[in-house]
Scaffold this motif. Structure first.
Motif, short mmCIF file in Angstrom:
data_model
loop_
_atom_site.label_atom_id
_atom_site.label_comp_id
_atom_site.label_asym_id
_atom_site.label_seq_id
_atom_site.Cartn_x
_atom_site.Cartn_y
_atom_site.Cartn_z
N GLY A 86 7.47 78.00 24.24
CA GLY A 86 7.42 77.54 25.63
C GLY A 86 7.82 76.09 25.75
N ASP A 87 6.99 75.20 25.23
CA ASP A 87 7.31 73.78 25.28
C ASP A 87 7.70 73.20 23.92
N ILE A 88 7.67 74.05 22.89
CA ILE A 88 8.08 73.65 21.54
C ILE A 88 9.04 74.71 21.00
N LEU A 89 10.14 74.25 20.42
CA LEU A 89 11.05 75.14 19.70
C LEU A 89 10.95 74.83 18.22
N ILE A 90 10.92 75.88 17.41
CA ILE A 90 10.92 75.72 15.95
C ILE A 90 12.19 76.39 15.42
N HIS A 91 12.95 75.64 14.63
CA HIS A 91 14.16 76.16 14.00
C HIS A 91 13.92 76.21 12.50
N LEU A 92 14.00 77.41 11.93
CA LEU A 92 13.92 77.60 10.49
C LEU A 92 15.33 77.94 10.03
N MET A 93 15.94 77.05 9.26
CA MET A 93 17.36 77.18 8.96
C MET A 93 17.61 77.15 7.45
N SER A 94 18.57 77.96 7.02
CA SER A 94 19.00 77.86 5.63
C SER A 94 19.65 76.50 5.43
N GLU A 95 19.74 76.07 4.19
CA GLU A 95 20.35 74.78 3.89
C GLU A 95 21.80 74.73 4.37
N GLU A 96 22.52 75.84 4.20
CA GLU A 96 23.92 75.91 4.61
C GLU A 96 24.07 75.77 6.12
N TYR A 97 23.24 76.50 6.87
CA TYR A 97 23.33 76.44 8.34
C TYR A 97 22.89 75.07 8.86
N ARG A 98 21.89 74.51 8.23
CA ARG A 98 21.43 73.19 8.69
C ARG A 98 22.53 72.16 8.49
N ALA A 99 23.21 72.23 7.36
CA ALA A 99 24.32 71.29 7.11
C ALA A 99 25.48 71.56 8.06
N LYS A 100 25.74 72.83 8.33
CA LYS A 100 26.88 73.20 9.17
C LYS A 100 26.68 72.78 10.63
N TYR A 101 25.50 73.06 11.18
CA TYR A 101 25.27 72.82 12.61
C TYR A 101 24.70 71.45 12.93
N GLN A 102 24.10 70.78 11.98
CA GLN A 102 23.57 69.42 12.15
C GLN A 102 22.80 69.24 13.46
N LEU A 103 21.91 70.17 13.71
CA LEU A 103 21.12 70.16 14.94
C LEU A 103 20.32 68.86 15.10
N GLU A 104 19.79 68.35 13.99
CA GLU A 104 19.00 67.13 14.10
C GLU A 104 19.86 65.94 14.53
N GLU A 105 21.13 65.93 14.17
CA GLU A 105 22.02 64.86 14.62
C GLU A 105 22.20 64.92 16.14
N PHE A 106 22.37 66.13 16.65
CA PHE A 106 22.47 66.32 18.11
C PHE A 106 21.21 65.83 18.80
N LEU A 107 20.05 66.20 18.26
CA LEU A 107 18.79 65.82 18.89
C LEU A 107 18.54 64.31 18.80
N LYS A 108 18.91 63.71 17.68
CA LYS A 108 18.77 62.25 17.56
C LYS A 108 19.66 61.55 18.59
N GLU A 109 20.89 62.01 18.72
CA GLU A 109 21.81 61.42 19.67
C GLU A 109 21.34 61.66 21.11
N PHE A 110 20.87 62.86 21.39
CA PHE A 110 20.35 63.21 22.72
C PHE A 110 19.16 62.31 23.04
N ASN A 111 18.27 62.15 22.08
CA ASN A 111 17.06 61.35 22.26
C ASN A 111 17.42 59.89 22.52
N LYS A 112 18.45 59.41 21.86
CA LYS A 112 18.86 58.01 21.99
C LYS A 112 19.54 57.72 23.32
#
Length: 107
Positions: free
Chosen positions: A79-105
């Motif tokens: 609802g108000d929290i999303l949890i992403h469980l990602m393989s190492e390959e997908y995490r490197a490929k999609y770089q979701l945390e980079e998007f969120l850091k940039e969005f947050n900034k």
């Protein structure tokens, strides 16, 4: 909110999830207040993490609104929290945390 996030992080950490990061988006123009990302050690580990989250969070009152599972990426909507469980390959490929850091900034 902090207590809920810490419970999720502790559950993931206890089950050996790697590189756990959380993002506070509460005062941002985003559709959830927080996002948690963790790296799994593979498909079975991802499914085990999901099971453990259900076991620990449901009794604490968390409602799992939607779960989208695949071998490499599981998204859990609380609802108000999303949890992403990602393989190492997908995490490197999609770089979701980079998007969120940039969005947050920038917002």
């Amino acid at each position: 909110m902090n207590e809920r996030i810490q419970r999720i992080i502790k559950t993931l950490d206890d089950k050996k999830a790697m590189d756990i990061e959380s993002f506070d988006l509460k005062d941002k123009d985003y559709f959830v207040d927080a996002v948690i990302i963790a790296t799994t050690m593979g498909q079975k580990h991802g499914f085990a993490l999901l099971d453990e989250l259900k076991k620990k969070l449901k009794p604490a009152g968390e409602e799992f609104l939607f779960i989208d599972e695949s071998d490499d990426w599981t998204v859990i909507d609380l609802g108000d929290i999303l949890i992403h469980l990602m393989s190492e390959e997908y995490r490197a490929k999609y770089q979701l945390e980079e998007f969120l850091k940039e969005f947050n900034k920038n917002k």
